[in-house]
Design a protein around this motif. Sequence first.
Motif, PDB file in Angstrom:
ATOM      1  N   LYS A 163       0.807  -1.224   0.000  1.00  0.00           N
ATOM      2  CA  LYS A 163       0.000   0.000   0.000  1.00  0.00           C
ATOM      3  C   LYS A 163       0.840   1.273   0.000  1.00  0.00           C
ATOM      4  CE  LYS A 163      -3.831  -2.281   2.414  1.00  0.00           C
ATOM      5  NZ  LYS A 163      -4.629  -2.344   3.667  1.00  0.00           N
ATOM      6  N   LEU A 164       2.153   1.126   0.036  1.00  0.00           N
ATOM      7  CA  LEU A 164       3.018   2.305   0.042  1.00  0.00           C
ATOM      8  C   LEU A 164       2.845   3.107  -1.244  1.00  0.00           C
ATOM      9  CD1 LEU A 164       6.449   0.992   1.415  1.00  0.00           C
ATOM     10  CD2 LEU A 164       4.956   2.686   2.500  1.00  0.00           C
ATOM     11  N   PRO A 165       2.824   4.430  -1.144  1.00  0.00           N
ATOM     12  CA  PRO A 165       2.781   5.249  -2.362  1.00  0.00           C
ATOM     13  C   PRO A 165       4.008   4.973  -3.227  1.00  0.00           C
ATOM     14  CG  PRO A 165       2.345   6.585  -0.409  1.00  0.00           C
ATOM     15  CD  PRO A 165       2.815   5.248   0.084  1.00  0.00           C
ATOM     16  N   LEU A 166       3.809   4.856  -4.520  1.00  0.00           N
ATOM     17  CA  LEU A 166       4.867   4.634  -5.506  1.00  0.00           C
ATOM     18  C   LEU A 166       5.522   3.256  -5.360  1.00  0.00           C
ATOM     19  CD1 LEU A 166       6.610   8.161  -5.428  1.00  0.00           C
ATOM     20  CD2 LEU A 166       4.829   7.356  -6.985  1.00  0.00           C
ATOM     21  N   LEU A 167       6.143   2.981  -4.213  1.00  0.00           N
ATOM     22  CA  LEU A 167       6.869   1.724  -4.035  1.00  0.00           C
ATOM     23  C   LEU A 167       5.940   0.516  -3.969  1.00  0.00           C
ATOM     24  CD1 LEU A 167       9.643   2.736  -1.469  1.00  0.00           C
ATOM     25  CD2 LEU A 167       9.931   2.228  -3.902  1.00  0.00           C
ATOM     26  N   GLY A 168       4.732   0.700  -3.433  1.00  0.00           N
ATOM     27  CA  GLY A 168       3.785  -0.409  -3.321  1.00  0.00           C
ATOM     28  C   GLY A 168       3.481  -1.027  -4.674  1.00  0.00           C
ATOM     29  N   THR A 169       3.303  -0.186  -5.685  1.00  0.00           N
ATOM     30  CA  THR A 169       3.041  -0.670  -7.040  1.00  0.00           C
ATOM     31  C   THR A 169       4.211  -1.482  -7.564  1.00  0.00           C
ATOM     32  OG1 THR A 169       1.663   1.262  -7.496  1.00  0.00           O
ATOM     33  CG2 THR A 169       2.474   0.039  -9.389  1.00  0.00           C
ATOM     34  N   LEU A 170       5.428  -1.015  -7.267  1.00  0.00           N
ATOM     35  CA  LEU A 170       6.622  -1.740  -7.709  1.00  0.00           C
ATOM     36  C   LEU A 170       6.694  -3.118  -7.055  1.00  0.00           C
ATOM     37  CD1 LEU A 170       9.332  -1.902  -9.175  1.00  0.00           C
ATOM     38  CD2 LEU A 170      10.376  -0.737  -7.213  1.00  0.00           C
ATOM     39  N   PHE A 171       6.477  -3.187  -5.740  1.00  0.00           N
ATOM     40  CA  PHE A 171       6.514  -4.474  -5.038  1.00  0.00           C
ATOM     41  C   PHE A 171       5.467  -5.437  -5.597  1.00  0.00           C
ATOM     42  CE2 PHE A 171       8.054  -1.876  -1.194  1.00  0.00           C
ATOM     43  CZ  PHE A 171       9.378  -2.017  -1.597  1.00  0.00           C
ATOM     44  N   GLN A 172       4.287  -4.910  -5.889  1.00  0.00           N
ATOM     45  CA  GLN A 172       3.219  -5.739  -6.433  1.00  0.00           C
ATOM     46  C   GLN A 172       3.605  -6.306  -7.805  1.00  0.00           C
ATOM     47  OE1 GLN A 172      -0.170  -3.781  -8.173  1.00  0.00           O
ATOM     48  NE2 GLN A 172      -1.604  -5.166  -7.151  1.00  0.00           N
ATOM     49  N   LYS A 173       4.161  -5.458  -8.656  1.00  0.00           N
ATOM     50  CA  LYS A 173       4.524  -5.896 -10.005  1.00  0.00           C
ATOM     51  C   LYS A 173       5.656  -6.914  -9.985  1.00  0.00           C
ATOM     52  CE  LYS A 173       2.899  -1.720 -12.358  1.00  0.00           C
ATOM     53  NZ  LYS A 173       3.280  -0.482 -13.073  1.00  0.00           N
ATOM     54  N   ILE A 174       6.613  -6.732  -9.087  1.00  0.00           N
ATOM     55  CA  ILE A 174       7.710  -7.702  -8.970  1.00  0.00           C
ATOM     56  C   ILE A 174       7.166  -9.062  -8.550  1.00  0.00           C
ATOM     57  CG2 ILE A 174       9.750  -8.315  -7.620  1.00  0.00           C
ATOM     58  CD1 ILE A 174      10.412  -5.323  -7.498  1.00  0.00           C
ATOM     59  N   ALA A 175       6.258  -9.062  -7.563  1.00  0.00           N
ATOM     60  CA  ALA A 175       5.679 -10.315  -7.072  1.00  0.00           C
ATOM     61  C   ALA A 175       4.868 -11.012  -8.169  1.00  0.00           C
ATOM     62  CB  ALA A 175       4.799 -10.039  -5.855  1.00  0.00           C
TER      63      ALA A 175
END
Length: 308
Positions: A163-175
């Motif tokens: 749910k982190l701004p900006l970084l949350g999307t990156l973590f989700q896409k990597i997973a």
Amino acid sequence: INHSGFHSAILDVDRAVKEGKTLYEALNKYPYIFDETFRSLVRAGEASGELPSILSKLALYLEEQSKLKNKMLATLTYPAVMIIASVGVIIVLMTQVVPNITSVLLQQGKELPTATAILIKSSNFLSNWWWLLIVILFILSVLIKQYYRTKNGRYRIDGFLLKLPLLGTLFQKIAISRFASTFAVLLRSGVDILKSMSIVKEVVGNVVLKEAISNAAENVGEGNSIAEPLQASGVFPPIVIKMIDTGQRSGNLEMMLETVASDYDNEVENTILGLTSIIEPLIILVMGGFVCFIVVAILVPMQDMANL
């Protein structure tokens, strides 16, 4: 693992195979070198008689994963260096430069502006109690690490990261990239879908996604769709769910997963580049604002002194 450890493991595997064990059985002695994905693919290759072909797919898969990791490290190195350098500059300014300049202002014995007083107190605290900050940071890191080892703690922290701004999307896409690429190569190699999902849930690196995949596996075991539990989790994008559902219904799940993996590899790279383009000017802006605050806090009382 060091090269000598890997070399001795390979020799032991070779010896075990020559003694009549299967390659899968020999590799099982070294789970810290050959992970479950690797070993399961080898087992599927031996069972189907397609071991050379599967090892080729495995080599390609590992190469793609390595490329993605190297791209991430290369892209994030520069912002990391900038952040470290900025913190270093701030520490030098606050502990070496500011005390020397503000000592002149303190000798005047006059009331200082609020900004100047804050600057002096902050500088004194950092100069005298820097070790306390290190101790606090160390204790916090230990407590967070211990909390993360608990089931509830890891679930909460992993959910927070998504749910982190900006970084949350990156973590989700990597997973999701890991999920799709690993799932695809397992299915392509003949590993059954339930076994594949039990392996995949361990490589996504996030327990929120892991729980969603576990629920999906249970659903598949009951003869139902993969997509419904993934959708209910709220962490898989609708397009990914739609493609997986379409692939399962049409019998082309491997192909759809490969498409998802390819798309999300590109998405990860683009997201990292986007984050880098945001982080760099943000660091410059923060540093500029901090230096501006120091200049104003020092110049204002000096200007008052000059006007006397």
